[in-house]
Design an enzyme around this catalytic site. Sequence first.
Site, short mmCIF file in Angstrom:
data_model
loop_
_atom_site.label_atom_id
_atom_site.label_comp_id
_atom_site.label_asym_id
_atom_site.label_seq_id
_atom_site.Cartn_x
_atom_site.Cartn_y
_atom_site.Cartn_z
N TYR A 265 -25.84 -81.45 148.28
CA TYR A 265 -24.74 -81.93 147.46
C TYR A 265 -24.93 -83.39 147.08
CZ TYR A 265 -21.88 -77.81 148.47
OH TYR A 265 -21.40 -76.53 148.56
N THR A 266 -24.52 -83.73 145.87
CA THR A 266 -24.46 -85.13 145.47
C THR A 266 -23.27 -85.32 144.55
OG1 THR A 266 -25.77 -87.01 144.71
CG2 THR A 266 -25.89 -85.01 143.39
N ILE B 203 -32.41 -88.54 144.24
CA ILE B 203 -33.41 -87.85 143.43
C ILE B 203 -33.23 -86.35 143.61
CG2 ILE B 203 -35.88 -87.37 143.14
CD1 ILE B 203 -36.42 -90.24 144.04
N GLY B 204 -33.22 -85.62 142.52
CA GLY B 204 -33.17 -84.16 142.57
C GLY B 204 -33.86 -83.62 141.34
N GLY C 235 -33.47 -85.27 137.60
CA GLY C 235 -34.13 -86.57 137.76
C GLY C 235 -33.54 -87.41 138.87
N CYS D 33 -26.32 -85.46 150.16
CA CYS D 33 -27.69 -85.01 150.44
C CYS D 33 -27.85 -84.48 151.86
CB CYS D 33 -28.70 -86.13 150.17
SG CYS D 33 -28.65 -86.72 148.47
#
Length: 239
Positions: free
Chosen positions: A97-98, A166-167, A178, A196
């Site tokens: 999760y973000t 970052i993902g 990105g 995260c």
Amino acid sequence: MLPAEHEDALAGSPDLPAPLMDEQLAPEWRIDERPIDYPVALAAMEERAAAIRAGQAPELVWLLEHPPLYTAGTSARPADLLAPRFPVYDSGRGGEYTYHGPGQRVVYLQLDLKARKPDLRLYVRCLEDWIIRALARFQVKGERRQGRVGIWVARGGGREDKIAAIGVRVRRWVTLHGLAINLEPDLSHFEGIVPCGIREHGVTSLVELGLPVTLPDLDLALRETFEEVFGPDGACGRN
């Protein structure tokens, strides 16, 4: 195609310094000044990725903000969604999760790794390096941490806070999603999730660190340091 009311989501944007690479190979840069709804961004990325794979569009670096929301990566655990104050979207990217929201610079990169280096681990490392270089323009020391994706800032006394996430997702060697750098988001919005999946560390931002940085300042730092990593002589430059 995008709905008519969203066609300007990928329309013209404020001028940035001219690319230093050959114009035919240089990625297109776009900035949106108003928040972009997450489903609109996903649809735009998918459409652009297909065009890049077909050789019908150049690579894209898209700088934007989202309205407050949470996204779930492919490794997201339900227990890490603590108090969903905002909409929650499945993203399809890696990670957990973000949070995204105003005051956070989101950068979606659509790069053709076949024309660069078809190495996903190298690509993630290049994203980390890019963020570290951009932060250094403001005398902020961003650091990697083993086993923790993203960029971290040591605060003293053993405290470390995350300043950038970052993902990514790669489909047929064209990248989607990105990174996100915290400029001045409402940090309390992160309390709705375990960012995260990491419980023992917090989050910070450039402004929370005492730096009066604006989005145009950060965008310029990103534009100038992009070339160092993704330009012809960079680790992730074109072949």
